[in-house]
Scaffold this motif. Sequence first.
Motif, PDB file in Angstrom:
ATOM      1  N   TYR A  74       0.716  -1.344   0.179  1.00  0.00           N
ATOM      2  CA  TYR A  74       0.006   0.050  -0.031  1.00  0.00           C
ATOM      3  C   TYR A  74       0.854   1.021   0.048  1.00  0.00           C
ATOM      4  CZ  TYR A  74      -3.608  -3.069   1.922  1.00  0.00           C
ATOM      5  OH  TYR A  74      -4.815  -3.942   1.984  1.00  0.00           O
ATOM      6  N   ARG A  94       1.744  15.287   7.095  1.00  0.00           N
ATOM      7  CA  ARG A  94       2.590  16.373   7.204  1.00  0.00           C
ATOM      8  C   ARG A  94       3.666  16.145   6.397  1.00  0.00           C
ATOM      9  NH1 ARG A  94       4.318  14.745  13.540  1.00  0.00           N
ATOM     10  NH2 ARG A  94       5.079  12.928  13.118  1.00  0.00           N
ATOM     11  N   LEU A 134       7.380  12.232   8.251  1.00  0.00           N
ATOM     12  CA  LEU A 134       6.732  10.796   8.596  1.00  0.00           C
ATOM     13  C   LEU A 134       5.755  10.965   9.834  1.00  0.00           C
ATOM     14  CD1 LEU A 134       9.094   8.003   7.994  1.00  0.00           C
ATOM     15  CD2 LEU A 134       7.705   9.347   6.409  1.00  0.00           C
ATOM     16  N   GLY A 135       4.491  10.357   9.638  1.00  0.00           N
ATOM     17  CA  GLY A 135       3.743  10.533  11.103  1.00  0.00           C
ATOM     18  C   GLY A 135       2.556   9.197  10.542  1.00  0.00           C
ATOM     19  N   HIS A 136       1.401   9.635  11.188  1.00  0.00           N
ATOM     20  CA  HIS A 136       0.231   8.782  10.766  1.00  0.00           C
ATOM     21  C   HIS A 136      -0.303   9.037   9.106  1.00  0.00           C
ATOM     22  CE1 HIS A 136      -2.208  12.208  12.203  1.00  0.00           C
ATOM     23  NE2 HIS A 136      -3.038  11.884  11.341  1.00  0.00           N
ATOM     24  N   PHE A 137      -0.993   8.107   9.038  1.00  0.00           N
ATOM     25  CA  PHE A 137      -1.446   8.067   7.610  1.00  0.00           C
ATOM     26  C   PHE A 137      -2.778   8.235   7.695  1.00  0.00           C
ATOM     27  CE2 PHE A 137       2.580   6.409   6.581  1.00  0.00           C
ATOM     28  CZ  PHE A 137       3.121   5.165   7.545  1.00  0.00           C
ATOM     29  N   ASP A 138      -3.246   9.352   6.924  1.00  0.00           N
ATOM     30  CA  ASP A 138      -4.743   9.821   6.876  1.00  0.00           C
ATOM     31  C   ASP A 138      -5.353   9.086   5.341  1.00  0.00           C
ATOM     32  OD1 ASP A 138      -4.109  13.227   6.196  1.00  0.00           O
ATOM     33  OD2 ASP A 138      -3.524  11.471   4.947  1.00  0.00           O
ATOM     34  N   TRP A 144      -4.900   5.905   2.182  1.00  0.00           N
ATOM     35  CA  TRP A 144      -4.356   4.876   1.603  1.00  0.00           C
ATOM     36  C   TRP A 144      -4.863   4.562   0.229  1.00  0.00           C
ATOM     37  CZ3 TRP A 144      -1.280   1.225   5.211  1.00  0.00           C
ATOM     38  CH2 TRP A 144      -1.370   1.663   6.565  1.00  0.00           C
ATOM     39  N   GLY A 145      -3.731   3.894  -0.560  1.00  0.00           N
ATOM     40  CA  GLY A 145      -4.347   3.343  -1.770  1.00  0.00           C
ATOM     41  C   GLY A 145      -5.092   2.004  -1.570  1.00  0.00           C
ATOM     42  N   TYR A 163      -6.176   2.592  13.256  1.00  0.00           N
ATOM     43  CA  TYR A 163      -6.619   2.053  12.128  1.00  0.00           C
ATOM     44  C   TYR A 163      -7.621   1.059  12.386  1.00  0.00           C
ATOM     45  CZ  TYR A 163      -2.642   4.695  10.922  1.00  0.00           C
ATOM     46  OH  TYR A 163      -1.717   5.728  10.543  1.00  0.00           O
ATOM     47  N   TYR A 166       4.281   6.772  15.769  1.00  0.00           N
ATOM     48  CA  TYR A 166       5.087   7.635  15.030  1.00  0.00           C
ATOM     49  C   TYR A 166       5.890   8.839  15.656  1.00  0.00           C
ATOM     50  CZ  TYR A 166       0.588  10.286  15.312  1.00  0.00           C
ATOM     51  OH  TYR A 166      -0.474  11.137  15.585  1.00  0.00           O
TER      52      TYR A 166
END
Lengths: 120, 108
Positions: A95, A101, A104-108, A110-111, B36, B91
């Motif tokens: 993915y 931001r 690197l951080g959390h992922f808002d 996704w593919g 998640y 993170y």
Amino acid sequence: EVHLVESGGGLVQPGGSLRLSCAASGFSFSSYAMSWVRQAPGKGLEWVSGISGSGGSTYYADSVKGRFTISRDNSKNTLYLQMNSLRAEDTAVYYCAKAERQWLGHFDHWGQGTLVTVSS
Amino acid sequence: DIQMTQSPSTLSASVGDRVTITCRASQTINNWLAWYQQKPGKAPKLLIYKASNLESGVPSRFSGSGSGTEFTLTISSLQPDDCATYYCQQYNSYLVLTFGGGTKVEIK
């Protein structure tokens, strides 16, 4: 609306190479870090690699360091993952994921993922 | 690297139950924690970020809490649509990101 579309997955022999792409739209691509996250069949999520918004900083999990290279073309709104010396344990859905931001951080977002199968 | 340990790995509860999932970090992560939800064959979906902030559009029955090394995801009233696997992710160390092993939530 944010869209991330991965491509380039497929069947490859052990020791082979593959390049994944992730086409992004709906946001200012160069303003956000991006990552690749994989999921082996029936297993959990594993972060693989990340890259800052500018492309100047790259990060890798130990499991792929020296074999995979992440890059981005901000003029084409596209993220890449060059995978060399592939092993059976690299078999997974890959993915691409957008951070919220520049670093690197959390992922808002996704593919939908692209499947890579390493097998002879 | 920071290790993330989730518990339980599977839980079964009834519709309407309050459900709690725990995520423990091997060192303090200063609340840089996300949760998640992933349904079979689908990409993960962000629920909670910075330990307790609800992502836009996520139902209010989901909440996150905790600090330091111990965090929880709570579903206040379990619904059939909540059947999924839930993952935490730290993170704090932006050099290496890590996920927990996942918690599969089933309806009794």
